[in-house]
Design a protein around this motif. Structure first.
Motif, mmCIF file in Angstrom:
data_model
loop_
_atom_site.group_PDB
_atom_site.id
_atom_site.type_symbol
_atom_site.label_atom_id
_atom_site.label_comp_id
_atom_site.label_asym_id
_atom_site.label_seq_id
_atom_site.Cartn_x
_atom_site.Cartn_y
_atom_site.Cartn_z
ATOM 1 N N ASP A 153 38.035 43.747 38.226
ATOM 2 C CA ASP A 153 36.831 44.158 38.943
ATOM 3 C C ASP A 153 36.691 43.278 40.187
ATOM 4 N N LEU A 154 36.777 43.875 41.388
ATOM 5 C CA LEU A 154 36.639 43.096 42.617
ATOM 6 C C LEU A 154 35.291 42.390 42.697
ATOM 7 N N PHE A 155 34.289 42.942 42.055
ATOM 8 C CA PHE A 155 32.963 42.344 42.047
ATOM 9 C C PHE A 155 32.909 41.110 41.148
ATOM 10 N N ASP A 156 33.839 41.007 40.198
ATOM 11 C CA ASP A 156 33.840 39.901 39.232
ATOM 12 C C ASP A 156 35.285 39.541 38.877
ATOM 13 N N VAL A 157 36.026 39.025 39.854
ATOM 14 C CA VAL A 157 37.445 38.751 39.655
ATOM 15 C C VAL A 157 37.648 37.687 38.584
ATOM 16 N N GLU A 158 36.906 36.591 38.676
ATOM 17 C CA GLU A 158 37.074 35.502 37.710
ATOM 18 C C GLU A 158 36.708 35.945 36.300
ATOM 19 N N GLY A 159 35.621 36.687 36.161
ATOM 20 C CA GLY A 159 35.238 37.177 34.841
ATOM 21 C C GLY A 159 36.235 38.170 34.270
ATOM 22 N N SER A 160 36.873 38.961 35.158
ATOM 23 C CA SER A 160 37.859 39.940 34.701
ATOM 24 C C SER A 160 39.130 39.282 34.196
ATOM 25 N N LEU A 161 39.475 38.136 34.760
ATOM 26 C CA LEU A 161 40.758 37.511 34.452
ATOM 27 C C LEU A 161 40.681 36.443 33.364
ATOM 28 N N ARG A 162 39.518 35.848 33.152
ATOM 29 C CA ARG A 162 39.489 34.695 32.242
ATOM 30 C C ARG A 162 39.735 35.082 30.781
ATOM 31 N N CYS A 163 39.496 36.345 30.410
ATOM 32 C CA CYS A 163 39.798 36.751 29.037
ATOM 33 C C CYS A 163 41.274 37.127 28.859
ATOM 34 N N TRP A 164 42.062 37.041 29.955
ATOM 35 C CA TRP A 164 43.488 37.371 29.877
ATOM 36 C C TRP A 164 44.369 36.155 30.112
#
Length: 516
Positions: A153-164
């Motif tokens: 999600d471009l709006f929440d890049v860090e939140g999108s990636l931290r669970c991966w």
């Protein structure tokens, strides 16, 4: 058509009631109507069925029949014409009727699937927990050949990636990963796409260890699942790569980053919808998509009408303390953006900007005076600048739900809580932003100024606060800067022009409450 068979014939015959025998007799085939194959296809496309209702509705404005074939139809009396309409709608209903569960129906039509079936940490049903979703992906994807299409999600890049961060252990090592950044339609039109792709490439490699040696620059794509831009080309690239790997395409990502919306677009693109770099697609239901995190509960095989690799939709991963899983559905609707209208505020040391009643940004200290804070947040999240000394629990409780929203109820303030995080910023002057401060789930703030500044960011526990390189460093501060006037933010008014040179109908842009 109601359940008893009453037919509305355009107002002229409001109560023409047909029994079952009459309906059977009135069901004429395409030959008796004189319809061509093209007309029959048009009739099919015009007959729409609401999956939650028992009524078949025929949209005649969408029909494009050949005039030469309609003479007999036009000469029929109104009752026979209504019977034909009913027959076509009933036939379409029988072919396309899809039964969905009450949860999916609620998510599709009421923006609510019920609290008992909402995926989150500590859910009563063990199958709805983040750990269960991780185990499901590991079981269904890890040992199968193919390509992973990882949505961000471009709006929440860090939140999108931290669970991966454990991507390799979930989907297997030595697997090609294509990163798809959704919500590219929110970016300014004049932004350099090449620079954004490079920024995303670096961010993904920094956040996910597996991608540091396995992600190439041309494997980062910008798409918009809302407008369809880039969807057809992205899916074609992924399926071509899966064919070479003799496997399938697995659509993965964090919860609520657009995977299911992409699937619904893709189904149309590969089912005669046209494909291409900007496929808009038909508004049909495929898999259920909603703003609620954890909408998809299993691995879903997507039926594409060709012999290429299969595509699988997977559940979105959830961080146990993610902000999205703690917000109510009305609160989620307020903080998720459908557009960006960034606002820049000049904030002196000792000043604060409140993000609704969910968080705030304080300028604690600055060596060389005021900094500009440019907020990239949803229009539903109100911005309110004030003095830090004014902000306390009583102030938040007094204005929560009105001047400050979301949340919409002061009782939610204690439930959500607030945690401060200090961030140091080294300014680079006023020509470009020095850094972004990202608040996972709420948006980000671009910080511009000279010298060193200390910011204190207050956000609910679980909302990850990070400093990063600016995504949009060169935005025009003069055009974005706003001033607060009596609870309103007025942007772009600038200095008064001499008489005779002012343009009529061009006042400053205002923002009040949840609007911009």
């Amino acid at each position: 058509v109601d359940a008893g068979g009453a037919v509305d014939a355009g107002g002229a015959n409001d109560a023409a009631t047909l029994d079952a025998a009459a309906l059977d007799a009135a069901a004429l085939d395409a030959a008796s109507l004189g319809a061509t194959a093209d007309n029959a296809a048009a009739l099919d496309d015009a007959a729409l069925l609401d999956d939650g209702a028992e009524h078949a509705v025929l949209n005649f404005e969408a029909l494009d029949l050949d005039d030469d074939d309609d003479d007999e139809f036009d000469d029929d009396d109104e009752t026979a014409a209504a019977a034909r309409k009913l027959a076509r709608a009933a036939a379409k209903a029988e072919r396309t009727k899809v039964v969905v569960c009450s949860r999916c129906h609620g998510l599709r039509h009421k923006a609510s699937g019920g609290d008992a079936t909402r995926a989150r940490a500590g859910a009563e049903d063990a199958a709805l927990t983040p750990e269960a979703f991780e185990a499901l992906i590991r079981r269904e994807v890890k040992d199968r050949k193919g390509v992973v299409l990882l949505f961000v999600d471009l709006f929440d890049v860090e939140g999108s990636l931290r669970c991966w961060t454990g991507l390799g252990s979930l989907v297997g090592h030595r697997r090609r990963v294509i990163v798809a950044a959704n919500k590219a339609d929110l970016l300014p039109r004049d932004v350099s796409r090449t620079r954004v792709v490079g920024w995303l490439h670096d961010a993904a490699r920094d956040a996910v260890p597996y991608l540091r040696d396995n992600l190439h620059l041309d494997d980062v794509k910008l798409v918009s699942c809302r407008t369809g831009a880039g969807v057809g080309a992205l899916l074609q690239d992924a399926r071509d790569a899966a064919s070479r790997a003799r496997g399938d395409v697995f659509v993965c990502g964090a919860a609520n980053c657009g995977k299911s919306s992409f699937i619904n677009r893709a189904v149309g693109a590969f089912s005669g919808g046209g494909g291409g770099s900007k496929y808009k697609g038909e508004k049909r239901w495929g898999v259920t998509a909603s703003a609620t995190p954890g909408t998809t509960l299993g691995v879903v095989k997507v039926a594409l009408r060709d012999d290429g690799p299969d595509v699988y939709d997977t559940p979105g991963l959830l961080m146990p303390d993610a902000l999205g899983s703690r917000l109510t559905e009305p609160e989620l609707g307020a903080v998720l953006p459908r557009e960006f209208n960034p606002v820049a505020l000049r904030v002196q040391p000792g000043g604060s900007v409140l993000l609704g009643a969910l968080g705030r940004v304080d300028v604690i200290a600055s060596e060389l005076g005021a900094f500009f804070l440019t907020f990239y947040v949803a229009p539903g999240l109100t911005l309110h600048p004030t003095s830090t000394a004014n902000v306390d629990d009583a102030y938040l409780a007094k204005h929560c739900g009105e001047l400050l929203s979301p949340p919409f109820d002061a009782a939610r303030l204690a439930e959500l809580g607030s945690t401060p995080t200090d961030v140091e910023i080294d300014g680079r002057g006023f020509e470009r932003a020095a850094a972004d401060v990202s608040v996972s789930g709420l948006g980000w703030v671009a910080v511009t100024g000279s010298g060193r500044a200390t910011l204190r960011v207050h956000a609910p526990p679980g909302a990850l606060v990070t400093r990063r390189e600016p995504l949009l460093p060169f935005e025009d501060l003069k055009a974005l800067t706003a001033k607060s006037t009596g609870g309103r933010l007025v942007r772009g008014a600038g200095k008064k022009k001499p008489k005779g040179k002012a343009k009529a109908g061009a006042p400053g842009r205002k923002r009040r409450g949840s609007g911009r």
